[in-house]
Design an enzyme around this catalytic site. Structure first.
Site, PDB file in Angstrom:
ATOM      1  N   HIS A   1      -3.368   7.182   2.648  1.00 25.11           N
ATOM      2  CA  HIS A   1      -3.752   5.910   2.026  1.00 25.11           C
ATOM      3  C   HIS A   1      -5.157   5.551   2.497  1.00 25.11           C
ATOM      4  CE1 HIS A   1      -4.007   1.872   0.798  1.00 25.11           C
ATOM      5  NE2 HIS A   1      -3.816   1.357   1.994  1.00 25.11           N
TER       6      HIS A   1
ATOM      7  N   CYS B   1       0.813  -1.224   0.000  1.00 29.44           N
ATOM      8  CA  CYS B   1       0.000   0.000   0.000  1.00 29.44           C
ATOM      9  C   CYS B   1       0.844   1.270   0.000  1.00 29.44           C
ATOM     10  CB  CYS B   1      -0.948   0.006   1.191  1.00 29.44           C
ATOM     11  SG  CYS B   1      -2.066  -1.388   1.211  1.00 29.44           S
TER      12      CYS B   1
ATOM     13  N   ASN C   1     -10.038  -0.132  -0.372  1.00 30.64           N
ATOM     14  CA  ASN C   1      -8.583  -0.003  -0.331  1.00 30.64           C
ATOM     15  C   ASN C   1      -8.003  -0.548  -1.649  1.00 30.64           C
ATOM     16  OD1 ASN C   1      -5.848  -0.304   0.134  1.00 30.64           O
ATOM     17  ND2 ASN C   1      -6.083  -1.180   2.184  1.00 30.64           N
TER      18      ASN C   1
END
Ligand code: ACO
Length: 332
Positions: A258, A117, A288
């Site tokens: 994020h 990520c 996500n």
């Protein structure tokens, strides 16, 4: 960061999001969950899933074309291509090489970065520093993920969280002194990889009938521990980069974290004492998207005129590895 180094700006951004929208109610048809549980625990309402034809390289290529168009850049001007992904089309060749070919970027330097990520920030930092060194002229960075290809649709604790998508940015040197990407901080801690990982499919555990039957080719995650670490580390690395450049938290015009979980973002906001109006979030619509997430949010914020010249923009990420990173930008 020395003042004599050239400024590097983001001259264009782009995204690609698959058309298929999968709502929380759709997820409740697959695993035992509910719209109420997913919204209240994560802030996610829906996510996108790519079709068979929409591979990671396909999404990456489309996002890249949009970014090059926005930057007014011809393909023959790009001489560096970095793709951040944890869901490459295949273990090798790199997704960057596949994208290079699909874009017709002949004989340039193209490689993948795997920082989960945090991949977008790792790619941004690597490209900015290579441009500053004078080794390259224009870079294309891409964060692209087909997370649905590694989700276990029998594990409700992970499969509801992630979505597919891609984002891209063109980076180039600029005369605009003091503007652009000021610097980045990146870090990692591989001491406990099992916190978030895909156990099989690599050389440690090649694919076998047993590994497939044991569902070892899907994401496994210790959600609670990741949550705690994400809040702590993202807060720290945000403060660290602001301090490095002599800024206080309240000088941040826009923070793009994020997009993993709205509760992580809420905790980050409280920790930094920054109102939510200064954040750009889109988790509700995409879930996500790992390495793609910050770039998608940055593109949206830019396109919707939330970013003005001179604004101080803070990007911050955390992901499997563990990895983390922050980037400070004074928008040109
Ligand atoms: N639907 C319904 N119930 C669920 C679901 C679901 N989708 N998932 C878990 N539950 C249940 C659990 O089984 C548990 O039930 P039990 O008490 O009967 O055992 C209960 O809900 C609570 O489970 P917890 O794991 O304690 O739930 P929590 O509030 O911690 O939320 C979550 C879980 C959302 C995964 C959270 O820990 C989280 O977001 N962690 C961060 C993970 C993350 O974002 N990872 C992405 C990569 S890293 C990054 O990007 C930052």
């Amino acid at each position: 960061m020395s003042q004599s180094l050239p400024s590097v700006i983001i001259s264009g951004t782009g995204t690609y999001l698959p058309h298929r929208v999968v709502s929380n109610d759709d997820m409740a048809q697959i695993v035992e969950t509910s719209d109420e549980w997913i919204r209240s625990r994560t802030g996610i309402a829906e996510r996108r899933y790519a079709s068979e034809k929409e591979s990671t390289s396909y999404m990456a290529t489309h996002a890249a074309k949009q970014a090059m168009k926005a930057a007014g850049t011809r393909t023959d001007e790009i001489d560096l291509l970095i793709v951040a992904t944890m869901t490459p089309d295949m273990p090798f060749p790199s997704t960057a090489c596949l994208v290079q070919s699909q874009l017709g970027l002949d004989h340039i330097t193209a490689f993948d970065i795997q920082a989960a990520c945090s991949g977008y920030i790792y790619a941004l930092n690597t490209a900015a520093n290579l441009l500053r060194s004078g080794a390259y002229n224009k870079a294309l960075i891409i964060g692209a993920e087909k997370m649905s290809s590694i989700l276990d649709f029998e594990d409700r604790t992970t499969c509801v969280l992630f979505g597919d998508g891609a984002s891209a940015a063109v980076l180039e040197c600029s005369e605009a002194m003091g503007l652009g990407i000021l610097s980045s901080i990146t870090g990692s801690d591989g001491s406990n990889p099992q916190l978030l990982y895909q156990p099989a499919g690599g050389s440690a555990c090649p694919a076998t009938t047993e590994s497939v039957l044991a569902r070892q080719h899907f994401i496994k995650m210790n959600g609670r521990e990741i949550f705690k670490q994400a809040v702590r580390v993202m807060g720290q690395v945000s403060v660290d980069i602001l301090e490095r450049h002599g800024y206080s938290t309240d000088q941040v015009d826009l923070l793009i974290p994020h997009q993993a979980n709205m509760r992580i973002i809420d905790s980050l906001a409280k920790r930094m004492r920054l109102p939510m109006e200064r954040f750009h979030n889109n988790l509700e619509y995409y879930g996500n998207t790992s390495a793609a997430s910050i770039g998608i949010a940055l593109h949206e914020a830019h396109r919707s005129d939330r970013i003005r010249s001179g604004d101080l923009i803070l990007l911050v990420a955390f992901g499997a590895g563990l990895t983390w990173g922050s980037t400070l930008i004074k928008w040109h």
